[in-house]
Design an enzyme around this catalytic site. Structure first.
Site, mmCIF file in Angstrom:
data_model
loop_
_atom_site.group_PDB
_atom_site.id
_atom_site.type_symbol
_atom_site.label_atom_id
_atom_site.label_comp_id
_atom_site.label_asym_id
_atom_site.label_seq_id
_atom_site.Cartn_x
_atom_site.Cartn_y
_atom_site.Cartn_z
ATOM 1 N N TYR A 21 0.820 -1.075 0.045
ATOM 2 C CA TYR A 21 0.127 -0.502 0.322
ATOM 3 C C TYR A 21 1.078 1.209 0.028
ATOM 4 O O TYR A 21 2.110 0.997 0.926
ATOM 5 C CB TYR A 21 -0.866 0.174 1.269
ATOM 6 C CG TYR A 21 -1.759 -0.830 1.018
ATOM 7 C CD1 TYR A 21 -3.075 -0.755 -0.104
ATOM 8 C CD2 TYR A 21 -2.133 -2.247 1.432
ATOM 9 C CE1 TYR A 21 -3.967 -2.202 0.244
ATOM 10 C CE2 TYR A 21 -2.247 -3.718 1.469
ATOM 11 C CZ TYR A 21 -3.951 -3.498 0.751
ATOM 12 O OH TYR A 21 -4.559 -4.277 0.172
ATOM 13 N N LEU A 22 0.329 2.046 -1.330
ATOM 14 C CA LEU A 22 1.993 3.577 -0.761
ATOM 15 C C LEU A 22 0.382 4.623 -0.207
ATOM 16 O O LEU A 22 1.372 5.542 0.338
ATOM 17 C CB LEU A 22 1.095 4.527 -1.933
ATOM 18 C CG LEU A 22 2.141 3.279 -3.386
ATOM 19 C CD1 LEU A 22 1.421 4.209 -5.153
ATOM 20 C CD2 LEU A 22 3.366 3.066 -3.622
#
Lengths: 172, 172
Positions: free
Chosen positions: A33-34
């Site tokens: 996840y960014l």
């Protein structure tokens, strides 16, 4: 691009029936996840050499995903930014009375968690679905079982608790 | 890819000196944000036909940006997701005693805000910088003047307030 509203229910697997997974070959998934905020998060994933970025919106039953393909180079540039925001799992796909069960066996620090997800194309069919008995504890609306929450906070303290949303099956 | 730590200071423009902008040609910038959490946010931008996605980390003086190029198609797919998370501004670049002032004139609902940003390659040079007198109210550490906050929450109630971080100039 690929954008759609999806209806998804999620269940904890309480036992694995003999022979269910032995005859199947899992895919390895390692989503990272960014960023995540409220009910929106941005995931990148290597799907066996096909790289994608997905903006996921919504929590619980109804969600909307927007997916774009990434090049290997884009993926490699972004992947380091998902550090400490990753999940490792083996994913089995199992046909079950007209739907497909996505059976995730988490590994690493999330072991021994096992979850089953089922996607539907309408809300009514999602509510009519009766899960298999090995996956009857529903966590559709439990934030701590979102992939992004598992990635960030690890295993919830109590994996098995009384189902919160079981009434969904009865109310429609 | 392009990743670097940068040191950035930001100031409110309190007046525009005669002739400063008239002779210059601005670029139009319309950054949009896909998501933001704490001190991390993801911006996409059309830079005159060059499309980029930047993961911005950090708040205040020291930041880290990771930028990847996007194709026009990727940009077009993602842009609708930045709805209500956009900023419109005209950007002027002005040389000033060995540094470059990035002079942003906000338009739309953020008018009449004007900000000057200056990037430095080291912390010491950032702290030694003395801003021009038309931009001497520092907002480097004020979250409400982050672009992502301006995009989400609009113009802060009070644009001009006593500078909070002016002591930085004195302490090094």
């Amino acid at each position: 691009m690929h954008t759609e509203w999806e209806f998804e229910r999620k269940f904890i697997v309480t036992y694995v029936p003999d022979g269910l997974l032995d005859t199947r070959q899992p895919s390895i998934y390692t989503p990272g996840y960014l960023a995540s905020e409220q009910d929106k998060h941005i995931r990148i994933r290597d799907e066996g050499g096909a790289f994608t970025m997905t903006v996921k919106q919504g929590l619980g039953l109804k969600r909307r995903d927007t997916r774009v393909d990434l090049t290997a180079e884009q993926f490699d540039d972004l992947w380091p930014l998902t550090q400490n925001m990753r999940v490792e799992k083996q994913r089995y796909r199992i046909d079950f009375y007209g739907v497909q069960l996505v059976f995730d066996v988490f590994t690493g620090n999330l072991s021994p968690l096992k979850l089953v997800e089922v996607e539907f194309d309408s809300e009514i069919s999602s509510r009519q679905f009766l899960p298999p008995d090995f996956a009857d504890v529903e966590v559709t609306h439990r934030k701590e079982f979102q992939n992004v929450a598992l990635a960030r906070f690890g295993l919830p303290d109590r994996i098995i608790t009384p189902p919160l949303t079981q009434t969904h099956r009865l109310t429609v």
